[in-house]
Design an enzyme around this catalytic site. Sequence first.
Site, PDB file in Angstrom:
ATOM      1  N   GLN A  44      -9.699  69.824  38.463  1.00 28.09           N
ATOM      2  CA  GLN A  44      -9.005  69.285  38.783  1.00 28.09           C
ATOM      3  C   GLN A  44      -8.656  68.503  39.932  1.00 28.09           C
ATOM      4  OE1 GLN A  44      -5.981  69.814  36.310  1.00 28.09           O
ATOM      5  NE2 GLN A  44      -4.838  69.221  37.006  1.00 28.09           N
ATOM      6  N   GLY A  45      -9.978  67.335  40.099  1.00 24.44           N
ATOM      7  CA  GLY A  45      -9.805  66.971  41.377  1.00 24.44           C
ATOM      8  C   GLY A  45      -8.000  65.613  41.541  1.00 24.44           C
ATOM      9  N   SER A  65      -4.611  67.124  43.370  1.00 21.10           N
ATOM     10  CA  SER A  65      -4.273  67.128  44.310  1.00 21.10           C
ATOM     11  C   SER A  65      -4.832  66.791  45.344  1.00 21.10           C
ATOM     12  CB  SER A  65      -3.561  68.156  44.196  1.00 21.10           C
ATOM     13  OG  SER A  65      -2.262  68.766  43.671  1.00 21.10           O
ATOM     14  N   SER A  94      -8.544  74.161  41.913  1.00 19.96           N
ATOM     15  CA  SER A  94      -8.928  75.725  40.979  1.00 19.96           C
ATOM     16  C   SER A  94      -9.853  75.936  41.128  1.00 19.96           C
ATOM     17  CB  SER A  94      -7.932  76.014  40.392  1.00 19.96           C
ATOM     18  OG  SER A  94      -6.093  76.423  41.668  1.00 19.96           O
ATOM     19  N   GLU A 120      -1.706  70.931  30.637  1.00 24.58           N
ATOM     20  CA  GLU A 120      -1.819  71.790  30.807  1.00 24.58           C
ATOM     21  C   GLU A 120      -0.270  72.725  31.400  1.00 24.58           C
ATOM     22  OE1 GLU A 120      -2.073  73.137  35.967  1.00 24.58           O
ATOM     23  OE2 GLU A 120      -2.669  70.509  35.235  1.00 24.58           O
TER      24      GLU A 120
END
Length: 377
Positions: free
Chosen positions: A123-124, A126, A158, A241
């Site tokens: 998940q890009g 932040s 992550s 999430e």
Amino acid sequence: MDYRENAEELAFRTRVREWLLVNAPTNWREEAKTEEQMGALHRRWQRTLYEGGFVGLSWPVEYGGHGLTATYEAILNDELGRADTPRISFHNYLGRAIFTYGSEEQKQRFLPPMLRGDIQWCQGFSEPGAGSDLANLRTSAELKGDRYVVNGQKLWTSGAQHADWCVLLVRTDKDAAKHRGITCLLTSAKAPGITIRPIKISDGAPETCEMFFDDVEVPIDQQIGETGAGWRIAMTVLAFERGPGDIGMIATFQTALRRLEGIAAERGLLQDPETRKAIARVYVIGEALRLNVVEQLSQRNAGKPPGPEGSVARLLLTKAEQAMRTLELELSGAAAFTEPGDTSFASYLRSRTISIFGGTSQIQKNILANQVLGMPR
């Protein structure tokens, strides 16, 4: 409200529990010592779950799911937590971005292999200076012909070192209001121009990564949703999430607390008033979390999608995990620092990061104040 499971749900729980007795990996922490081994383990476990019929339970049937209610997903996560299995991939909430906003071609291309574990995702979202304030992101994407050219940096991504693909937020309109100039792309994590550098967190594990994008080309057919609709897509992902999927973490939490009670009993500490008080406090916080998540699950089954109230569960999870790991460290005493096999200090350090991942505790409180309680900014 009656939270008891019906006959079909109880039968499903029994089937999952019996299947795990045969198929759940044992001693997997000892066998997967390196990051590469752990990444390979997660892929194998995803495929094993898929072949057992336990992946995508609440997803639409036409995209490889089973079309069941969210309760079945929660039962599965609960039993996985009780059996202390490896975590399952991020597919459940990242996939929702694709089957909610993606084209039919994108759904058929990405969703079945995502469920099978053939491709892993990260998940890009932040960035440096745009973590909790996500709308401040600066990674840019300029449309040139039939593809975007992406430049910038992502941080705290992550699992990026194991990922094949990335759900990426980029700024496509620098002049629009910051929430409106964002677009969502799907990019190969191995595309030319992407550099991934693992970051070791406080316990020494390379849990997360930074990603650099230098003239990375992303075909326009890998944009999901409309141009400028990235903020809405991101909020969908984050709502799932932070929401009822955490019920698996509750089972893991309860298993860990029972283990700590056993340690306290072995050391003759259960008669100590302060120890008993600490154990009771951890239990109460965990029970508050469990009931909150069950309430959210009930709302989802009634047709209400996850919303800002999911931040309550996120705050309670942080509080519960940190309280338990503090108790674990206190029970270990000096052994936490002198015994090589004692992991209580590493677990304590890892628990501190929970108040940051998925949005800081301060951001969760702001969400509740503004969007749930209606308080002024």
